[in-house]
Design a protein around this motif. Structure first.
Motif, PDB file in Angstrom:
ATOM      1  N   ARG A 200     -10.003   5.946  -0.076  1.00 58.07           N
ATOM      2  CA  ARG A 200      -8.572   5.682   0.053  1.00 58.07           C
ATOM      3  C   ARG A 200      -8.113   6.106   1.436  1.00 58.07           C
ATOM      4  NH1 ARG A 200      -7.153   8.748  -5.059  1.00 58.07           N
ATOM      5  NH2 ARG A 200      -6.382  10.173  -3.468  1.00 58.07           N
ATOM      6  N   LEU A 201      -6.962   5.572   1.863  1.00 61.20           N
ATOM      7  CA  LEU A 201      -6.435   5.922   3.175  1.00 61.20           C
ATOM      8  C   LEU A 201      -6.227   7.423   3.294  1.00 61.20           C
ATOM      9  CD1 LEU A 201      -3.775   3.101   3.634  1.00 61.20           C
ATOM     10  CD2 LEU A 201      -5.904   3.380   4.914  1.00 61.20           C
ATOM     11  N   ASP A 202      -5.849   8.058   2.189  1.00 61.03           N
ATOM     12  CA  ASP A 202      -5.526   9.473   2.292  1.00 61.03           C
ATOM     13  C   ASP A 202      -6.738  10.381   2.139  1.00 61.03           C
ATOM     14  OD1 ASP A 202      -5.111   8.349  -0.451  1.00 61.03           O
ATOM     15  OD2 ASP A 202      -5.064  10.456  -0.972  1.00 61.03           O
ATOM     16  N   ASN A 203      -7.912   9.822   1.791  1.00 58.70           N
ATOM     17  CA  ASN A 203      -9.078  10.712   1.759  1.00 58.70           C
ATOM     18  C   ASN A 203     -10.176  10.284   2.730  1.00 58.70           C
ATOM     19  OD1 ASN A 203     -10.452   8.622   0.443  1.00 58.70           O
ATOM     20  ND2 ASN A 203     -10.375   9.588  -1.562  1.00 58.70           N
ATOM     21  N   GLN A 204     -10.296   8.999   3.002  1.00 58.16           N
ATOM     22  CA  GLN A 204     -11.303   8.499   3.947  1.00 58.16           C
ATOM     23  C   GLN A 204     -12.686   9.112   3.690  1.00 58.16           C
ATOM     24  OE1 GLN A 204     -10.906   6.213   6.638  1.00 58.16           O
ATOM     25  NE2 GLN A 204      -8.916   6.557   7.548  1.00 58.16           N
TER      26      GLN A 204
ATOM     27  N   LEU B 259       0.851   7.450   1.637  1.00 59.28           N
ATOM     28  CA  LEU B 259       0.296   8.802   1.630  1.00 59.28           C
ATOM     29  C   LEU B 259      -0.198   9.096   3.038  1.00 59.28           C
ATOM     30  CD1 LEU B 259      -1.831   8.474  -1.628  1.00 59.28           C
ATOM     31  CD2 LEU B 259       0.362   9.652  -1.375  1.00 59.28           C
ATOM     32  N   ALA B 260      -0.078  10.344   3.452  1.00 58.67           N
ATOM     33  CA  ALA B 260      -0.569  10.709   4.786  1.00 58.67           C
ATOM     34  C   ALA B 260      -2.055  10.367   4.840  1.00 58.67           C
ATOM     35  CB  ALA B 260      -0.346  12.187   5.039  1.00 58.67           C
ATOM     36  N   HIS B 261      -2.424   9.536   5.802  1.00 61.26           N
ATOM     37  CA  HIS B 261      -3.814   9.118   5.905  1.00 61.26           C
ATOM     38  C   HIS B 261      -4.685  10.284   6.377  1.00 61.26           C
ATOM     39  CE1 HIS B 261      -2.355   4.704   6.678  1.00 61.26           C
ATOM     40  NE2 HIS B 261      -1.997   5.177   5.504  1.00 61.26           N
TER      41      HIS B 261
ATOM     42  N   TYR C 186       0.483   6.026  -6.577  1.00 62.42           N
ATOM     43  CA  TYR C 186       1.145   5.757  -5.304  1.00 62.42           C
ATOM     44  C   TYR C 186       0.466   4.625  -4.551  1.00 62.42           C
ATOM     45  CZ  TYR C 186       3.542  10.100  -6.170  1.00 62.42           C
ATOM     46  OH  TYR C 186       4.324  11.070  -6.727  1.00 62.42           O
ATOM     47  N   ASP C 187       1.284   3.892  -3.795  1.00 59.95           N
ATOM     48  CA  ASP C 187       0.724   2.959  -2.822  1.00 59.95           C
ATOM     49  C   ASP C 187       0.185   3.819  -1.681  1.00 59.95           C
ATOM     50  OD1 ASP C 187       0.194   1.257  -0.743  1.00 59.95           O
ATOM     51  OD2 ASP C 187       1.987   0.029  -1.012  1.00 59.95           O
ATOM     52  N   GLU C 188      -1.140   3.833  -1.539  1.00 65.64           N
ATOM     53  CA  GLU C 188      -1.740   4.832  -0.645  1.00 65.64           C
ATOM     54  C   GLU C 188      -1.345   4.651   0.811  1.00 65.64           C
ATOM     55  OE1 GLU C 188      -5.561   3.500  -2.009  1.00 65.64           O
ATOM     56  OE2 GLU C 188      -6.235   3.160   0.024  1.00 65.64           O
TER      57      GLU C 188
ATOM     58  N   ARG D 254      -7.238  -4.484  -1.583  1.00 65.51           N
ATOM     59  CA  ARG D 254      -6.159  -5.051  -2.412  1.00 65.51           C
ATOM     60  C   ARG D 254      -5.429  -6.130  -1.652  1.00 65.51           C
ATOM     61  NH1 ARG D 254      -3.194  -0.111  -5.314  1.00 65.51           N
ATOM     62  NH2 ARG D 254      -1.634  -1.729  -5.531  1.00 65.51           N
TER      63      ARG D 254
ATOM     64  N   GLU E  91      -5.737  14.153  -8.625  1.00 63.55           N
ATOM     65  CA  GLU E  91      -6.074  12.862  -8.033  1.00 63.55           C
ATOM     66  C   GLU E  91      -5.747  12.859  -6.537  1.00 63.55           C
ATOM     67  OE1 GLU E  91      -6.162   9.356  -9.785  1.00 63.55           O
ATOM     68  OE2 GLU E  91      -6.547   8.520  -7.809  1.00 63.55           O
ATOM     69  N   TYR E  92      -4.589  13.393  -6.194  1.00 63.73           N
ATOM     70  CA  TYR E  92      -4.147  13.308  -4.804  1.00 63.73           C
ATOM     71  C   TYR E  92      -4.275  14.620  -4.042  1.00 63.73           C
ATOM     72  CZ  TYR E  92      -2.295   8.822  -6.231  1.00 63.73           C
ATOM     73  OH  TYR E  92      -2.181   7.543  -6.683  1.00 63.73           O
TER      74      TYR E  92
ATOM     75  N   ARG F 104      -9.238   1.102  -0.246  1.00 63.67           N
ATOM     76  CA  ARG F 104      -8.747   0.370  -1.425  1.00 63.67           C
ATOM     77  C   ARG F 104      -7.537  -0.489  -1.049  1.00 63.67           C
ATOM     78  NH1 ARG F 104      -6.623   3.717  -6.522  1.00 63.67           N
ATOM     79  NH2 ARG F 104      -5.042   4.256  -4.995  1.00 63.67           N
ATOM     80  N   SER F 105      -6.663   0.075  -0.219  1.00 66.35           N
ATOM     81  CA  SER F 105      -5.489  -0.681   0.235  1.00 66.35           C
ATOM     82  C   SER F 105      -5.884  -1.993   0.897  1.00 66.35           C
ATOM     83  CB  SER F 105      -4.736   0.124   1.294  1.00 66.35           C
ATOM     84  OG  SER F 105      -3.616   0.707   0.774  1.00 66.35           O
TER      85      SER F 105
ATOM     86  N   LYS G 122     -10.153   2.716   7.717  1.00 63.67           N
ATOM     87  CA  LYS G 122      -9.003   2.129   7.018  1.00 63.67           C
ATOM     88  C   LYS G 122      -9.298   0.693   6.582  1.00 63.67           C
ATOM     89  CE  LYS G 122      -5.568   5.026   9.335  1.00 63.67           C
ATOM     90  NZ  LYS G 122      -4.271   5.131  10.023  1.00 63.67           N
TER      91      LYS G 122
ATOM     92  N   VAL H  87      -1.969  16.015  -0.822  1.00 61.97           N
ATOM     93  CA  VAL H  87      -1.488  14.991   0.092  1.00 61.97           C
ATOM     94  C   VAL H  87       0.039  14.871  -0.012  1.00 61.97           C
ATOM     95  CG1 VAL H  87      -1.576  12.505   0.544  1.00 61.97           C
ATOM     96  CG2 VAL H  87      -3.651  13.749   0.026  1.00 61.97           C
TER      97      VAL H  87
END
Lengths: 501, 542
Positions: free
Chosen positions: A479-483, B159-161, B154-156, A379, B283-284, A375-376, A371, B287
């Motif tokens: 990204r947090l959601d794909n790592q 999103l579910a990490h 979306y602000d990631e 930023r 893209e997502y 990208r988060s 994490k 998720v």
């Protein structure tokens, strides 16, 4: 028949001391502070032997059978002791409990043996003769062990194989004893079968010892451990070989004192020397203070905030005399403020901005660390940069973990910063990568502070050039959601150290 | 093992009936090892709600207040209505809620460790038809911007990490929900065919360009595929020749998880809606949006600006038209006094089985359609753990963790979205629906069951994947929903009863609830609340 028994006594005595030495040596090797480890292991071992001797009074019948069973048990426990201790250290948090439990158990069993033998032989020999022979042979065995252990066993066989070899010897004595005391033993055949099974188990261990040793060594350290601490967050281990001091966090090498200057000069100066007026500096990670040491070379720097999760790290590196020497007392500088907090959470709460941000965090080998490379996160770093501000990120090895490195570059770019990847050679690490992030096009510094040992103005542009074997590869943004970075990293380092992932 | 817990009888019976009896005996013992965990049954306020069943004489209203609009119910529909009113600059309204917190099925709890959900825990990424919810997400900063083609970014953090899901099967954790582990080529072929069929349903459009399966339902092509409402989801699978046990488990899990109904009872139309309504975003991927407190994050933010207009702990017991006004009679649970709200418009943002008890015309002459609305009971439990247990064999702890072929639905980790590195104390939210039992029987068990019974059952289920869980849990609180959501049964989802209920809103009294969609979804509730508020505003000339 007495001579056969005497040989057994020597074997038992030698093996008994060997197990004690193995436990003490393993503990010193793994925990450091050999004085304490040897003292406490020997003390508790002898005490346990005393308990064993005392307990022998409760064994009234079938003494020979008990003796044989004791030998088999000692052989199994002692034989597996070294392997068990290494496994326990790597896989559990209860190393000390397992260490002393094992030492106690072997001690009790060994303590039982001599009284049992004495009682078994009582009818056959005069007490005077018996005590003199058995005890002198017992001490002779101890001498043999103490000489053999450092001179032959450890250098030739290593701890794990030595333990298995003596475990086999113990069980062999037990097996042999079923013939020596065949008149006294009713269930001799059964005991023989058990002894053979135990020998097979130990033999298997002996054959697998090669793999066990290699496997343990990747996770452990080649050199002497001079300091080992466990904080709630990590295991901090410092080793020394000659003038080379190395820091490991959870077994991952952080620096070698021989070449860390290359890493830290490269981490700090391309950003700081390029900034016209680096007043406010933020360091995320870097609790060893070695990066701080470089930052404090700039008189323009008014304040440095260092955010490291682990208070034990920053405490150690600001109080331990040797370590303070390495970072030149950086933590004592009035400009330095230390915050012990999670980097992401802390940064999220900030409203201050910084001229230079140094991100020197552990490699992304878990989803929670990943994490901090998202990208988060970048930023957030961007939002805390003052106009004209620069950030530098340590970015693992572009050679060994090429996709990981370029993924970090790509991710920084996706966060709205201009990434400028560069790399240096740090002998203890190999090729190592960094990413400098800027808001406007970046020009490498035209001068560096005095006294640098690695960076030069003329050499700097070459660091930004990537030869074909480290050149950019197509990757996804982390990204947090794909790592994706955590997956790249695990795959790539698994290829470098197949057994360690 | 605490041997004293195994009675002599257990041991005797165990030895006579062999494994079965013995296992039962031991099972009880290991669950009873959870002496360390405290906890209680925390809700819902069914005792108060059941006052509406009659036999209780509410005290006469002692005072009268006026508000232009009264919203009965502070769940998602009620809060969406409040939001819609406020967006029009309208402040003269009141929301009255029975429970102590607003949010309905999306409500949340909070301790010093973290916030955690007491109900729905995620929102799928809104598709092209889900306009109003997208607007809400934009207001809250979850959507950062829309690109030129109107696609959201979306602000990631919301999103579910990763890693999102894992499944415990054959003693190991695998990633994803579909049970790949040990699947045969035939299993995989059926799964691929099923996905393909769902994609075709997803991409189907009528002549006007409308999709068949949309969220909200009202945006879809009317009547499309309604024949699928006449068969069950299980029959739909069989009619395609799909018999793979793994595929059936996978679909069954989805139905239990979203609807609280098994695949054999759920309408195939609703079942397909679950897979086909959500647009796959390249893209997502698949998720979802989530927060530590689940959708509680959304309702808290919807409620916050209207906090002065919200009253909790209020039991509405009568809604009746009085001249050109609507009289809403309220019993204050704290002060035990009643009062009357005189409104020009009333929005009944409560489930229809509750509306049937409040709304005088319905109380006096219940409309026939009401008997077609059936409700699924749910159990939600929150476990406080001082530290997560070891990940166990296989892939590491994910956000959503499911045990293959368990009666329950697994657990989500409230601290999963945390940005901290350290693995400190955490809360797991455990869900269970009861698809294969008569809802009435489950409700009776809820009313009579002790906390210890639920605790033991939950810990026994979790201990299949986490043997040490009984010793780890510090707190285990249980929420029992007797009527959690409307059951999308065969014939109901596209049936007449639902259409009649939609057109049952009369004059100044507006119905607003996901019940009207037949699908208990945040977006549907949000849509009905927003729509009812717009109608009320129109009638008020605003």
């Amino acid at each position: 028949m007495p001579s056969a028994v005497y040989v057994s006594v020597v074997v038992i005595a030698t093996a008994g001391l060997i197990y004690e030495l193995i436990a003490a040596a393993a503990a010193s090797y793994l925990l450091g502070d050999s004085l304490t480890q040897f003292s406490t292991v020997i003390g508790s071992y002898l005490f346990a032997m005393g308990i064993g001797s005392y307990l022998s009074r409760y064994l009234r019948r079938n003494l020979a059978a008990w003796f044989v069973q004791g030998q088999i048990l000692v052989g199994l426990a002692g034989g597996w002791s070294a392997a068990l201790l290494f496994l326990a250290f790597v896989h559990t948090q209860y190393f000390r409990a397992i260490l002393y439990g094992l030492v106690g158990a072997i001690g009790v069993l060994v303590g039982l043996e001599i009284p049992l033998l004495l009682r078994l032989l009582r009818q056959r020999l005069a007490l005077r003769e018996l005590v003199a022979h058995v005890l002198s042979l017992d001490y002779l065995g101890a001498l043999a062990a103490s000489i053999l252990f450092p001179l032959f066993l450890v250098p030739r066989l290593g701890l794990i194989r030595t333990a298995f070899a003596f475990g086999l010897a113990n069980v062999a004595v037990g097996l042999w004893s079923t013939w020596i005391f065949r008149q006294e033993i009713v269930v001799a055949r059964f005991l023989r079968a058990v002894a053979v099974a135990a020998m097979l188990i130990l033999g298997g261990g002996l054959i697998a010892a090669e793999q066990l040793t290699a496997w343990a060594e990747v996770r452990l350290y080649a050199d002497e451990v001079i300091l080992a601490r466990s904080s709630p967050y990590q295991r901090i281990v410092l080793t020394r070989a000659g003038d080379d001091v190395r820091l490991f966090l959870n077994g991952h090498l952080q620096f070698s004192s021989r070449d860390e200057y290359r890493y830290h000069e490269a981490l700090i100066h391309p950003a700081l020397a390029a900034h016209p007026d680096p007043r406010r500096v933020l360091v995320l990670g870097g609790g060893d203070g070695l990066g701080l040491r470089e930052i404090l070379k700039y008189p323009a720097v008014r304040s440095v905030t260092l955010v490291d999760l682990d208070p034990e790290m920053t405490r150690l590196f600001s109080t331990h005399a040797f370590l303070r020497g390495l970072n030149e007392g950086a933590f004592a500088d009035r400009r330095v403020r230390v915050v012990n907090d999670d980097a992401f959470v802390w940064l999220d709460r900030q409203t201050d901005v910084f001229d230079v941000v140094i991100v020197d965090l552990p490699d992304p080998h878990s989803f929670s660390l990943g994490k901090l490379y998202s990208r988060s996160f970048y930023r957030l770093v961007r939002s805390r940069l003052a106009p004209g501000g620069l950030a530098t990120v340590q970015a693992t090895s572009p050679l060994f973990a090429r996709r990981s490195f370029w993924c970090i570059v790509e991710t920084i770019g996706s966060a709205g910063l201009l990434p400028h990847p560069y790399h240096v050679h740090v002998p203890s690490f190999g090729a190592w990568g960094f990413v400098l992030a800027s808001q406007t096009p970046y020009q490498p510094p035209r001068r560096y502070p005095e006294g640098l040992r690695f960076l030069t103005v003329r050499g700097t542009p070459a660091l930004f050039d990537f030869p074909p074997d480290m050149a950019r590869v197509p990757v996804e943004v982390n990204r947090l959601d794909n790592q994706v970075l955590v997956q790249y990293y695990a795959e790539e380092w698994r290829r470098v150290f197949p057994s360690s992932y | 093992m605490e041997v004293q817990d195994v009675s002599r009888r257990d041991l005797l019976i165990g030895s006579l009936t062999l494994a079965g009896g013995q296992l039962a005996g031991w099972g009880r013992t290991s669950a009873a090892a959870a002496d360390g965990a405290a906890g209680r049954i925390v809700g819902t306020s069914c005792r108060e709600g059941h006052l509406l069943l009659g036999g209780f004489a509410f005290p006469r209203a002692t005072r009268t207040e006026r508000a232009s609009v009264v919203i009965v119910g502070g769940g998602v529909a009620g809060l969406a209505a409040a939001r819609r009113l406020r967006r029009a600059g309208f402040r003269d309204f009141l929301v009255v809620e029975l429970e102590e917190t607003v949010g309905g099925n999306a409500r949340a709890g909070r301790t010093e460790v973290t916030a955690f959900p007491w109900g729905s825990h995620y929102l799928p990424l809104p598709g092209p038809e889900t306009r109003e919810v997208k607007r809400l997400l934009f207001e809250l900063g979850v959507i950062e911007r829309f690109d030129r083609r109107g696609r959201p970014t979306y602000d990631e953090r919301h999103l579910a990490h990763a890693p999102q899901e894992r499944l415990f099967i054959h003693g190991r954790w695998q990633s994803g929900i579909y049970p790949w582990t040990g699947a045969t080529a035939r299993d995989l072929a059926e799964y691929a065919a099923f996905r393909e069929a769902m994609t075709r349903f997803r991409d189907w459009r009528d002549a006007a360009g409308r999709r068949a399966f949309t969220i909200p339902r009202a945006a879809g092509a009317p009547g499309a595929f309604r024949e699928l409402d006449r068969i069950s989801m299980a029959e739909y699978l069989r009619s395609n020749g799909w018999t793979s046990r793994r595929l059936h488990w996978y679909v069954e899990y989805g139905m239990r998880d979203d609807y609280g109904v098994g695949a054999a009872e759920v309408s195939a139309w609703a079942g397909i809606h679950y897979y086909a309504a959500r647009l796959h975003d390249p893209e997502y991927e698949d998720v979802v949006l989530t927060w530590p407190e689940g959708n509680g994050w959304l309702v808290d933010r919807m409620a916050e600006p209207a906090r002065d207009q919200i009253r909790v702990g209020q039991l509405v017991y009568n809604v009746a038209q009085a001249g050109n006004r609507v009289a809403v009679e309220v019993f204050d649970l704290q002060s035990r006094v009643s009062y009357r709200l005189l409104a020009r418009e009333a929005i009944l943002a409560c489930p229809l089985f509750v509306a049937a008890r409040l709304y005088r015309p319905w109380r006096e002459k219940p409309p026939a359609f009401l008997s077609s609305f059936h409700y699924a009971p749910w159990l939600v439990a929150n476990l406080h753990l001082p530290a997560p247990p070891d990940d166990g064999p296989g892939v590491p702890l994910a956000w959503d963790n499911i045990i293959y072929e368990s009666e329950a639905l697994g657990y989500v980790v409230a601290t999963h979205q945390s940005l901290r590195i350290s693995r400190g104390p955490t809360v797991w939210t455990y869900y269970q629906s009861f698809p294969h039992r008569a809802p009435q029987a489950v409700r009776r068990e809820f009313l009579g069951g002790s906390w210890e019974t639920f605790r033991d059952r939950i810990l026994a289920d979790l201990s299949r994947a986490h043997p040490e869980i009984g010793r780890r849990a510090r707190r285990l609180d249980v929420m029992l929903y007797g009527h959690a959501m409307v059951r999308p049964e065969i014939g109901f989802v596209c049936g007449r009863a639902r259409e009649q209920a939609i057109s049952a809103s009369r004059g100044p009294v507006h119905l607003a609830h996901a019940d009207l969609s037949g699908l208990s979804l945040f977006e549907e509730a949000f849509e009905w609340g927003t729509r009812a508020a717009a109608q009320a505003l129109a009638r008020l000339g605003r």
